[in-house]
Design a protein around this motif. Structure first.
Motif, short mmCIF file in Angstrom:
data_model
loop_
_atom_site.label_atom_id
_atom_site.label_comp_id
_atom_site.label_asym_id
_atom_site.label_seq_id
_atom_site.Cartn_x
_atom_site.Cartn_y
_atom_site.Cartn_z
N ILE A 97 50.17 42.43 46.22
CA ILE A 97 49.02 43.18 46.75
C ILE A 97 47.93 43.27 45.69
N LYS A 98 46.74 42.85 46.05
CA LYS A 98 45.60 42.90 45.15
C LYS A 98 44.62 43.98 45.62
N THR A 99 44.05 44.69 44.66
CA THR A 99 43.08 45.73 44.98
C THR A 99 41.89 45.63 44.05
N GLU A 100 40.71 45.64 44.61
CA GLU A 100 39.50 45.70 43.80
C GLU A 100 38.38 46.36 44.59
N ASN A 101 37.34 46.73 43.88
CA ASN A 101 36.22 47.41 44.52
C ASN A 101 35.12 46.42 44.90
N ALA A 102 34.42 46.76 45.96
CA ALA A 102 33.27 45.97 46.39
C ALA A 102 32.15 46.91 46.78
N TYR A 103 30.91 46.41 46.67
CA TYR A 103 29.73 47.21 46.98
C TYR A 103 29.13 46.80 48.31
#
Length: 276
Positions: A39-45
């Motif tokens: 599972i990958k998690t990152e932020n986006a705008y």
């Protein structure tokens, strides 16, 4: 007094809409089809103004800042590979929604070039009666089928936007959360704040405008044999010499290392957000 109140409210809304607002989404992904536990998690705008919105990776802006700082400090000598490695992103695409012309413009890198197309599939939402609360927002449920997945969204009318992350939008409010039926992709609104203006996103390589179906074909070619794709001109010409990347060595060894790296990256991204 009632008319004055309406005028004041109208002016207030115009001021709000004239500003650029940034909504930060946490994107949770299972991009490797062979390992659903990865599972990958990152932020986006999601940056929104009255004329348009743009959705892109937070790490992209950070990478651009590192590159700019490197250039200003003397180029390759000040390049921090570890820092750049930590800022790698699965979200290599961006999505712009042109509100005036009612267009959704998708951009993604394949090989060394950027392919862009106008999304040609409408989002047909089914708005449900179910409501709940997510964080501080009262939200309502909606469902749609898109890109080979069934999606459930929760939108709020507490904010004056009819938009959302990725290509999602068109509901009578801002999408606070949207998730596919299998739980392989989800977008969750974390916070929002105002920014001065849209940032400039650095673009490397050529920009090639195509139809969506042609983009899918090119992407498939790259996934099946990335080295052949780039060798034959897809994504720009291959450059095997020059520089110290990969620690030098003969062209055959460099090509093999590059081939192994690209194939490994392709495997790790074998479960895309759109399946069809």
């Amino acid at each position: 007094m009632k008319k004055i109140g309406i005028i004041v409210l109208s002016l207030f809304m115009q001021t709000i809409l004239a500003q650029t607002n940034r909504f930060v989404y946490q994107v949770t992904m299972k991009p490797d089809a062979s390992d659903k536990n990865d599972i990958k998690t990152e932020n986006a705008y999601l940056d929104i103004s009255q004329e348009k919105s743009v959705f892109y990776s937070e790490n992209r802006i950070k990478r651009d800042s590192v590159i700019q700082a490197t250039i200003q400090s003397g180029g390759a000598r000040g390049f921090n590979r570890d820092q750049m490695q930590n800022l790698r992103s699965i979200i290599n695409y961006s999505v712009e929604k042109d509100k005036k012309n009612q267009k959704t413009i998708f951009k993604d890198r394949i090989g060394r070039d950027v392919y862009t197309y106008d999304e040609d599939r409408p989002l047909n939402w089914k708005i449900m009666q179910e409501t709940t609360k997510i964080g501080e927002y009262k939200v309502q449920k909606a469902e749609t089928d898109f890109g080979g997945r069934k999606w459930t969204a929760w939108f709020t009318t507490d904010l004056p936007y009819q938009d959302g992350p990725y290509k999602f939008g068109g509901l009578p409010g801002l999408i606070v959360k949207v998730e596919d039926e299998k739980g392989e992709y989800s977008f969750d609104l974390m916070k929002n704040y105002k920014i001065a203006d849209f940032p400039t996103l650095n673009q490397f390589g050529n920009t090639i405008k195509v139809k969506r179906t042609d983009y899918v074909k090119q992407q498939k070619k790259f996934m099946e044999d990335p080295m052949a794709f780039m060798s034959q001109g897809g994504g720009g010409p291959m450059r095997m010499g020059g520089g110290n990347r990969g620690g030098g060595g003969n062209p055959a060894e460099m090509r093999k290392r590059m081939e192994d790296r690209i194939k490994e990256e392709s495997k790790k991204n074998s479960n895309p957000i759109e399946l069809q």
